[in-house]
Design an enzyme around this catalytic site. Structure first.
Site, short mmCIF file in Angstrom:
data_model
loop_
_atom_site.label_atom_id
_atom_site.label_comp_id
_atom_site.label_asym_id
_atom_site.label_seq_id
_atom_site.Cartn_x
_atom_site.Cartn_y
_atom_site.Cartn_z
N CYS A 1 15.07 26.20 -22.61
CA CYS A 1 15.72 26.05 -23.35
C CYS A 1 17.04 25.48 -23.43
CB CYS A 1 16.96 27.74 -23.19
SG CYS A 1 18.34 28.59 -24.03
N ASP B 1 6.47 40.12 14.97
CA ASP B 1 6.91 39.58 14.08
C ASP B 1 9.20 40.16 14.00
OD1 ASP B 1 7.45 37.31 12.24
OD2 ASP B 1 6.71 38.20 10.56
N GLU C 1 -2.81 39.81 22.61
CA GLU C 1 -1.61 41.24 22.33
C GLU C 1 -1.66 41.49 20.73
OE1 GLU C 1 1.45 40.45 24.70
OE2 GLU C 1 0.92 40.19 26.40
N TYR D 1 6.46 42.16 26.11
CA TYR D 1 5.68 41.16 26.89
C TYR D 1 5.83 40.53 27.15
CZ TYR D 1 7.93 37.79 23.09
OH TYR D 1 9.23 37.07 22.50
N LYS E 1 -2.67 33.28 14.56
CA LYS E 1 -1.48 33.62 12.79
C LYS E 1 -2.58 34.31 11.81
CE LYS E 1 2.54 32.98 12.75
NZ LYS E 1 3.03 31.24 12.96
N LYS F 1 1.32 39.93 18.44
CA LYS F 1 2.34 39.06 17.99
C LYS F 1 3.34 39.95 17.49
CE LYS F 1 3.08 34.16 17.01
NZ LYS F 1 4.59 33.92 16.29
N CYS G 1 13.34 30.26 -26.84
CA CYS G 1 14.59 30.85 -25.55
C CYS G 1 14.18 32.64 -25.67
CB CYS G 1 15.63 30.59 -26.04
SG CYS G 1 16.70 31.24 -23.98
N CYS H 1 23.84 29.57 -23.57
CA CYS H 1 22.71 30.68 -23.66
C CYS H 1 22.85 31.47 -22.26
CB CYS H 1 21.03 30.22 -22.80
SG CYS H 1 19.56 31.12 -23.07
N CYS I 1 18.88 33.27 -25.70
CA CYS I 1 19.92 33.36 -26.73
C CYS I 1 18.73 32.95 -27.80
CB CYS I 1 20.43 31.64 -25.83
SG CYS I 1 19.77 30.29 -26.01
S1 IVH Z 1 4.54 35.20 25.05
C1 IVH Z 1 5.60 31.61 27.48
N1 IVH Z 1 3.98 37.60 23.47
O1 IVH Z 1 6.28 34.30 18.74
C2 IVH Z 1 5.55 32.06 25.54
N2 IVH Z 1 5.07 36.06 22.47
O2 IVH Z 1 5.56 32.14 18.52
C3 IVH Z 1 6.16 33.70 25.54
N3 IVH Z 1 6.29 37.04 20.00
O3 IVH Z 1 8.41 32.88 21.03
C4 IVH Z 1 5.85 34.60 24.23
N4 IVH Z 1 4.88 38.16 20.12
O4 IVH Z 1 9.31 35.30 20.06
C5 IVH Z 1 4.71 36.27 23.69
N5 IVH Z 1 3.04 39.21 22.26
C6 IVH Z 1 3.76 38.43 22.38
C7 IVH Z 1 4.88 37.34 21.03
C8 IVH Z 1 5.82 37.07 21.20
C9 IVH Z 1 5.80 37.79 19.00
C10 IVH Z 1 6.82 35.56 19.32
C11 IVH Z 1 8.29 35.06 20.78
C12 IVH Z 1 7.56 33.83 20.58
C13 IVH Z 1 6.53 33.55 19.22
C14 IVH Z 1 5.88 32.04 19.81
#
Ligand code: IVH
Length: 509
Positions: A418, A113, A109, A218, A306, A111, A400, A423, A403
């Site tokens: 400076c 932000d 999935e 999720y 990441k 992630k 600078c 200044c 000044c």
């Molecule tokens: S699963 C048991 N799925 O990432 C852990 N987390 O760095 C449950 N996050 O605290 C998290 N997208 O806030 C999961 N598709 C995704 C996510 C996700 C973003 C965040 C979430 C978690 C953090 C961990």
């Protein structure tokens, strides 16, 4: 028709239209029709206070000012995820699991932000939203979450349901918000995640409504009580219940498939309407998840891959020096604006003169930039091979830029200074620092406002901050200074005086 019946009917209709609009992307009525029905409902509810329901569509748009957020203990701890940064580490994670179970599939999935949130429903009605907090105890932010249009207030699932996901601020809302902040001389948000978190923790719910948050689900916390046996089923079920589930997820049975998914998402990452910072890989089968369990902090069955910091090429248009509070000179690259990790970047730090020399930077060069820690943009390297002869070397000044004093550099130090304590640039930076959160924390006294006051002759010393109220009439004569805003600022200045004095003079406190 009986008015109470009509209220119920309108609530059902409006919920359906809102689901069609926000979840299915397939509205069947016009905005005007929707608004007219909402107005009708508002009028009927006003006539029938006994029909009050916190989950009525009208309640999403009524601003409330809360006293605070109550602490809530999570039924099950909200865990965080362990990170990996390379293909090899991710492969090791999958292979450990394959070694344990032979065949096992993984759900990949995005992630998102933003900030993690738990939503709780009882017998189909939304009852509570709780932030992750420290994982064990979060905050009840129900009223703000209610303003998020894509979150259903009713679901077709009986009993107790707890689902979790990420509250995010789409890139477009973030940019609009920062443009507004700038216009109002308020501090800018560093990224959409901070903006989403700040919005969810705002006590005025009308702020959350205006700022347009969204949420992707999720995780079905007690899915097994509802017959769900795997993560793939959980995502399907969440979608069927009317939640927003980002459709780009994939059930994978080999590492090649997992890596292909990661590569395909990396390619579309910058064009997504919201920020993602990686891919989450989850062991699909819940029974297997239970078997391998969790560590003190992380589940052993999921991991976050990441993305590397996004690097972008642009043109160095010039170099400008800034003078800090201590007189330190920092060179900044002025860039042709480009989008990096979600925000438009037109300047980046070059740290010091040595860096310019080391990169042999010329004005007009193509350069690679990225965001350090995904916040502060910096120049990573130059691309001298792309020069066409029009680039010109940069000459480091002897004086600078503000000044005109001769710059000094201490033996063995990288930085130039400076030396002039008067200044104007040093004074402005001192004023900004003095008003900032790290020092006196004067509310509403953002950088832009301080600079404006300095440049317009209102602040030439720190002391002048405490005499600003004597020049109220003069201030009000300027554009952008309303009576309300100006008095609010004076009140904040006054408040900062007493609160900080305690800290300054009573070191024991
Ligand atoms: S699963 C048991 N799925 O990432 C852990 N987390 O760095 C449950 N996050 O605290 C998290 N997208 O806030 C999961 N598709 C995704 C996510 C996700 C973003 C965040 C979430 C978690 C953090 C961990």
């Amino acid at each position: 028709m009986d008015e109470i019946k009509r209220i119920e009917e309108l609530r059902r209709l409006l919920e359906r239209y809102s689901r069609e609009y926000y979840i299915n992307d397939n509205p069947t009525v016009s905005d005007a029709e929707y608004d007219a029905l909402l107005e009708e409902l508002k009028a009927l509810e006003a006539r029938h206070p006994e029909s009050y329901d916190p989950n009525s569509p009208t309640q999403r748009i009524i601003g409330k000012v809360l006293d605070g957020f109550e602490k809530v203990v999570h039924d099950q701890r909200m865990l965080s995820l362990d990170d990996v940064f390379s293909k090899e580490e991710l492969k090791e994670f999958c292979e450990r699991i394959w070694k344990e179970f032979g065949r096992a599939s993984f759900v990949c999935e995005c992630k998102f932000d933003g900030l993690a949130m738990a939503l709780i429903y009882e017998n189909g009605s939304f009852v509570r939203a709780v932030t992750r907090g420290d994982g064990s105890v979060g905050e009840d932010v129900t009223e703000n979450v209610r303003t998020i249009s894509s979150i259903p207030m009713h679901i077709d699932e009986a009993g107790h349901v707890e689902v979790r996901g990420e509250v995010i601020m789409p890139k477009a809302s973030f940019e609009k918000l920062n443009a507004l902040q700038e216009e109002m001389h308020l501090p800018l948000f560093a990224n959409p995640r901070n903006a989403a978190a700040g919005t969810i923790r705002n006590l005025d719910t009308s702020i959350a409504r205006k700022r347009r948050l969204d949420m992707f689900l999720y995780y079905f916390q007690n899915g097994e009580e509802h017959g769900v046996k795997s993560q793939a089923e959980a995502l399907e079920q969440l979608k069927a219940m009317g939640f927003s589930v980002f459709p780009n997820w994939k059930l994978c049975t080999s590492f090649e498939e997992i890596w292909d998914f990661i590569e395909s998402i990396s390619k579309i990452r910058s064009s997504l309407p919201f920020e993602i910072d990686g891919i989450v890989v989850k062991l699909n089968d819940f029974a297997m998840q239970h078997e391998i369990g969790v560590t003190a902090k992380y589940p052993r069955y999921s991991i976050a891959y990441k993305f590397p910091a996004e690097e972008v090429e642009t043109t160095l248009m010039g170099i400008e020096l800034t003078v800090g509070r201590t007189g330190k000179i920092t060179p900044n690259a002025i860039l042709a604006p480009v989008r990096v990790a979600g925000t438009l970047v037109s300047a980046a730090t070059l740290h010091n003169r040595d860096r310019i020399d080391a990169y042999d930077l010329r004005i007009g060069d193509q350069v690679i930039i990225r965001k350090a820690g995904d916040i502060i943009p910096e120049v990573v390297r130059a691309l001298p091979e792309k020069r066409n002869g029009t680039q010109v070397p940069y000459e480091w000044p002897k004086t600078c830029p503000v000044c005109g004093s001769d710059l000094v550099r201490l033996e063995g130090e990288a930085d130039y200074f400076c030396p002039n304590p008067n200044c104007p640039a040093r004074i402005v930076r001192s004023l900004i620092h003095f008003c900032s959160r790290e020092a006196m924390d004067i509310d509403g006294f953002g950088d832009k406002r301080v600079v404006w006051l300095h440049d317009n002759g209102f602040l030439s010393t720190i002391e002048a901050i405490y005499h600003l109220h004597e020049r109220r009439q003069e201030l009000l004569a300027h554009k952008g200074w309303s009576e309300k805003g100006t008095d609010k600022l004076f009140a904040a200045i006054e408040a900062s005086k007493s609160s900080r004095l305690t800290v300054c003079f009573c070191p024991g406190h």
